[in-house]
Design a protein around this motif. Structure first.
Motif, PDB file in Angstrom:
ATOM      1  N   TYR A 293     -18.436  11.061   3.668  1.00 14.24           N
ATOM      2  CA  TYR A 293     -18.054   9.934   1.812  1.00 14.24           C
ATOM      3  C   TYR A 293     -18.968  10.313   1.210  1.00 14.24           C
ATOM      4  N   SER A 294     -18.362  10.110  -0.041  1.00 17.34           N
ATOM      5  CA  SER A 294     -19.229  10.519  -1.165  1.00 17.34           C
ATOM      6  C   SER A 294     -20.099   9.800  -2.140  1.00 17.34           C
ATOM      7  N   ASN A 295     -20.932   9.905  -2.024  1.00 21.28           N
ATOM      8  CA  ASN A 295     -22.042   9.457  -2.783  1.00 21.28           C
ATOM      9  C   ASN A 295     -21.327   8.258  -4.126  1.00 21.28           C
ATOM     10  N   THR A 296     -20.359   8.976  -4.747  1.00 21.59           N
ATOM     11  CA  THR A 296     -20.147   7.977  -6.141  1.00 21.59           C
ATOM     12  C   THR A 296     -19.104   7.667  -6.333  1.00 21.59           C
ATOM     13  N   LEU A 297     -18.034   7.977  -5.281  1.00 19.35           N
ATOM     14  CA  LEU A 297     -16.661   7.395  -5.447  1.00 19.35           C
ATOM     15  C   LEU A 297     -15.924   6.803  -3.930  1.00 19.35           C
ATOM     16  N   THR A 298     -15.705   6.060  -4.072  1.00 20.05           N
ATOM     17  CA  THR A 298     -14.501   5.828  -3.076  1.00 20.05           C
ATOM     18  C   THR A 298     -13.163   5.648  -2.663  1.00 20.05           C
ATOM     19  N   ALA A 299     -12.449   6.448  -1.338  1.00 21.57           N
ATOM     20  CA  ALA A 299     -11.117   6.667  -1.481  1.00 21.57           C
ATOM     21  C   ALA A 299     -10.688   5.329  -0.739  1.00 21.57           C
ATOM     22  N   ILE A 300      -9.110   4.524  -1.100  1.00 24.03           N
ATOM     23  CA  ILE A 300      -9.719   3.408  -0.165  1.00 24.03           C
ATOM     24  C   ILE A 300      -7.927   3.408   0.282  1.00 24.03           C
ATOM     25  N   LYS A 301      -7.595   3.461   1.283  1.00 22.46           N
ATOM     26  CA  LYS A 301      -5.621   3.355   1.699  1.00 22.46           C
ATOM     27  C   LYS A 301      -4.863   1.994   1.224  1.00 22.46           C
ATOM     28  N   MET A 302      -4.222   2.164   0.359  1.00 24.86           N
ATOM     29  CA  MET A 302      -3.249   1.431  -0.184  1.00 24.86           C
ATOM     30  C   MET A 302      -2.254   0.857   0.536  1.00 24.86           C
ATOM     31  N   PRO A 303      -3.180  -0.759   0.667  1.00 20.05           N
ATOM     32  CA  PRO A 303      -2.316  -2.050   1.715  1.00 20.05           C
ATOM     33  C   PRO A 303      -1.428  -2.183   1.705  1.00 20.05           C
ATOM     34  N   GLU A 304      -0.859  -1.559   3.059  1.00 20.78           N
ATOM     35  CA  GLU A 304       1.325  -2.367   3.522  1.00 20.78           C
ATOM     36  C   GLU A 304       1.723  -3.165   2.254  1.00 20.78           C
ATOM     37  N   GLY A 305       2.229  -3.175   1.974  1.00 25.27           N
ATOM     38  CA  GLY A 305       3.366  -3.914   1.032  1.00 25.27           C
ATOM     39  C   GLY A 305       2.550  -3.966  -0.663  1.00 25.27           C
ATOM     40  N   VAL A 306       1.640  -3.514  -1.157  1.00 26.08           N
ATOM     41  CA  VAL A 306       1.441  -3.019  -1.950  1.00 26.08           C
ATOM     42  C   VAL A 306       1.255  -2.336  -2.750  1.00 26.08           C
ATOM     43  N   THR A 307       2.112  -2.554  -4.243  1.00 22.63           N
ATOM     44  CA  THR A 307       2.327  -1.214  -4.778  1.00 22.63           C
ATOM     45  C   THR A 307       0.863  -0.538  -6.014  1.00 22.63           C
ATOM     46  N   ASP A 308       0.558   0.392  -6.167  1.00 25.32           N
ATOM     47  CA  ASP A 308      -0.568   0.976  -6.965  1.00 25.32           C
ATOM     48  C   ASP A 308       0.136  -0.093  -8.321  1.00 25.32           C
ATOM     49  N   SER A 309       1.077   0.569  -9.078  1.00 27.29           N
ATOM     50  CA  SER A 309       1.334  -0.292 -10.423  1.00 27.29           C
ATOM     51  C   SER A 309       0.969  -1.489 -10.207  1.00 27.29           C
ATOM     52  N   ASP A 310       1.070  -2.572  -9.423  1.00 30.81           N
ATOM     53  CA  ASP A 310       0.618  -4.058  -9.063  1.00 30.81           C
ATOM     54  C   ASP A 310      -0.680  -4.066  -8.931  1.00 30.81           C
ATOM     55  N   LEU A 311      -1.056  -2.717  -8.293  1.00 29.99           N
ATOM     56  CA  LEU A 311      -3.058  -3.439  -7.760  1.00 29.99           C
ATOM     57  C   LEU A 311      -3.587  -3.133  -8.905  1.00 29.99           C
ATOM     58  N   ARG A 312      -3.466  -1.837  -9.816  1.00 29.03           N
ATOM     59  CA  ARG A 312      -4.124  -1.188 -10.779  1.00 29.03           C
ATOM     60  C   ARG A 312      -4.652  -2.149 -12.295  1.00 29.03           C
ATOM     61  N   GLY A 313      -2.584  -2.601 -12.250  1.00 25.63           N
ATOM     62  CA  GLY A 313      -2.258  -2.973 -12.946  1.00 25.63           C
ATOM     63  C   GLY A 313      -3.110  -4.621 -13.241  1.00 25.63           C
ATOM     64  N   THR A 314      -2.842  -5.186 -12.246  1.00 28.59           N
ATOM     65  CA  THR A 314      -3.353  -6.696 -12.048  1.00 28.59           C
ATOM     66  C   THR A 314      -4.967  -6.508 -12.599  1.00 28.59           C
ATOM     67  N   MET A 315      -5.671  -5.782 -11.832  1.00 31.37           N
ATOM     68  CA  MET A 315      -6.918  -5.153 -12.057  1.00 31.37           C
ATOM     69  C   MET A 315      -7.403  -5.322 -13.805  1.00 31.37           C
ATOM     70  N   ARG A 316      -6.284  -4.103 -13.955  1.00 32.13           N
ATOM     71  CA  ARG A 316      -6.925  -3.980 -15.445  1.00 32.13           C
ATOM     72  C   ARG A 316      -6.658  -4.998 -16.267  1.00 32.13           C
ATOM     73  N   ASN A 317      -4.888  -6.027 -16.336  1.00 31.91           N
ATOM     74  CA  ASN A 317      -4.967  -6.392 -17.344  1.00 31.91           C
ATOM     75  C   ASN A 317      -5.456  -7.995 -17.026  1.00 31.91           C
TER      76      ASN A 317
END
Ligand SMILES: *Cc1c(COP(=O)(O)O)cnc(C)c1O
Length: 380
Positions: A293-317
C-alpha cells in the motif's frame, strides 16, 4: 469553500505561504540574489532526497525529470531493465526506447509490488545491463515498490539505479544515499505541495561517471550543462528557469523541513492507514495487494452499480472535492484518493463524509458515518 479540495495524486493544494512567495518580484536569473535562492533551494532539495549529492531543478513537469534520467545515461542499444507495474513504469520504458535503449521489461501485475529477487535474477542472466529503472510509488495503482530492498540487490552489480520518486518524496521513505540510488527525480506538485511545473534531479558520482562518457541525447535536459551552470558563482541554471516557481519550491521545501521530514512521512503514513480503514469501514475494497500500500494515495475498487462519472462527478460538482479515476484498463474500475502534500485529518474527514453521501445518493447500501468513524478511530 473558495477552492476545490484536490484529493488527487497531484497537483495537491498549495499552502498560502507558497502562493504568496510566487508573487515576489522577478529577479535577474543570473544575478547574485537569485543565485542565493537557487543554492538554498537546491541544498534543501538534497536534504529532502537525503543525499550528499548536488540536486538540480528542471523547468518542466515530473516527466521532464524522467526524461533527464534516461537521455543523459543511454547510448544506442544500451540494455536497461525496466520494472513495469503501471502507467509510470511504462513511461520509463517508453523513454528507454525513445533514447534508443534496449528495454528488458520486468512485468509486475498492476496492484502488486516488484519482488527484488526477480530483479536479481535478470541481473544475473544479463551482465551487460547498464541501468535499472523503477517507480518508487506507482501512482496509477497506488502501490509502493521496495526501494531499499531493490537498492540492496543493485549493490552487487554495475547497473545504475534510476528512480522516480515523483509521488513519494517527502511522503514516504526515500534515502537516496543509503538505498544506493544513483539518480533520483521528483516533481513539485505532489508531496512537496508546490504548484506543478518543476522537477528535481539528484545524481551521484557513479552516475556522473557514466553521464560524462555519454554524448547526451538531449539539449534542454543535458545534465552536464546544469552541473556547469550550477557550479558558477552565483549559481545558475543553463537556461532561464521559471523564477517564480523556484520561489515556490524554496518556500515549499522550507515548509517540509519546518515540519520535519520524518514527521511529514509519519503524517502521510497515518493518513494512508486512516484512509484504508475508512474504505473498509464503508465496505469498499482496496485495489492494491496488502503490504504494497502506498503512503500517498489509495486506489479503491469501484462499487458495483456505480459509474466513475457519477461518483467523481457528484464529489466534484456537489461537494467540491476532486478524486482521481483509474488509468488505462483500470478506467471505470477503480477510483483513487490522493492523501499527499498538506493533507491530513480535516481534508480526509471532508472527503469521506462527502463520499458516504455520494454513494448513498447513488443508491448504494451504505451506512452513513461508517467511513468517518473508522477514520476517526485510526486517528485517535
Ligand atoms: C505524477 C507523476 C509523474 C510525473 O507526471 P507529470 O504529469 O509529468 O508531472 C511521474 N511519476 C509518477 C510516479 C507520478 O505520480
Amino acid at each position: 469553500m473558495d477552492e476545490t479540495l484536490l484529493m488527487i495524486p497531484g497537483p495537491t493544494n498549495v499552502p498560502r505561504r507558497v502562493l504568496e512567495a510566487m508573487s515576489a518580484p522577478i529577479l535577474n536569473h543570473r544575478g547574485v540574489e537569485f543565485g542565493e535562492i537557487l543554492e538554498d533551494t537546491n541544498a534543501m532539495m538534497s536534504e529532502v532526497f537525503q543525499t550528499n549529492n548536488e540536486s538540480y531543478l528542471l523547468t518542466g513537469s515530473g516527466t521532464s525529470g524522467m526524461e533527464a534520467l534516461l537521455a543523459n545515461v543511454l547510448e544506442k542499444d544500451d540494455k536497461v531493465l525496466n520494472i513495469v507495474g503501471g502507467k509510470f513504469g511504462e513511461r520509463l520504458m517508453q523513454l528507454t526506447e525513445t533514447f534508443n535503449g534496449q528495454s528488458i521489461e520486468l512485468t509486475v501485475p498492476w496492484g502488486h509490488a516488484v519482488n527484488p529477487d526477480d530483479v536479481k535474477k535478470i541481473l544475473e542472466e544479463n551482465d551487460d545491463i547498464k541501468a535499472v529503472t523503477m517507480v518508487h510509488n506507482e501512482s496509477s495503482t497506488a502501490v509502493v515498490n521496495p526501494l531499499k530492498e531493490v537498492g540492496n540487490v543493485l549493490k552487487d552489480y554495475d547497473a545504475l539505479f534510476l528512480v522516480d520518486t515523483v509521488s513519494s518524496l517527502a511522503g514516504d521513505d526515500v534515502k537516496v544515499d543509503e538505498y544506493n540510488v544513483d539518480a533520483c527525480i521528483t516533481g513539485s506538485q505532489k508531496c512537496l505541495a508546490a504548484p506543478p511545473g518543476m522537477a528535481a534531479i539528484t545524481i551521484n558520482d557513479e552516475a556522473w561517471s557514466v553521464i560524462d562518457k555519454v554524448d547526451s541525447q538531449t539539449y534542454y535536459l543535458n545534465m552536464k550543462k546544469y552541473r556547469k551552470s550550477g557550479d558558477k558563482k552565483p549559481s545558475q541554471t543553463p537556461f532561464t528557469p521559471s523564477v517564480s516557481l523556484v520561489y515556490a519550491m524554496q518556500e515549499a521545501l522550507s515548509i517540509v523541513l519546518e515540519e520535519g521530514l520524518d514527521e511529514r512521512i509519519k503524517r502521510h503514513a497515518l493518513g494512508a492507514k486512516a484512509t484504508r480503514s475508512a474504505v473498509k469501514g464503508l465496505g469498499l475494497e482496496l485495489f492494491a495487494e496488502e503490504n504494497a500500500y502506498s503512503n500517498t494515495l489509495t486506489a479503491i475498487k469501484m462499487p458495483e452499480g456505480v459509474t466513475d462519472s457519477d461518483l467523481r462527478g457528484t464529489m466534484r460538482n456537489k461537494y467540491g472535492i476532486e478524486l482521481a479515476g483509474g488509468q488505462d484498463h483500470l478506467k471505470g474500475n477503480v477510483f483513487r484518493i490522493g492523501h499527499m502534500g498538506m493533507t491530513g485529518l480535516n481534508e480526509l474527514s471532508m472527503t469521506f463524509a462527502a463520499l458516504e453521501m455520494t454513494l448513498k445518493e447513488l443508491g448504494q447500501d451504505i451506512e452513513l458515518g461508517s467511513g468517518v468513524v473508522a477514520l476517526e478511530k485510526a486517528y485517535l
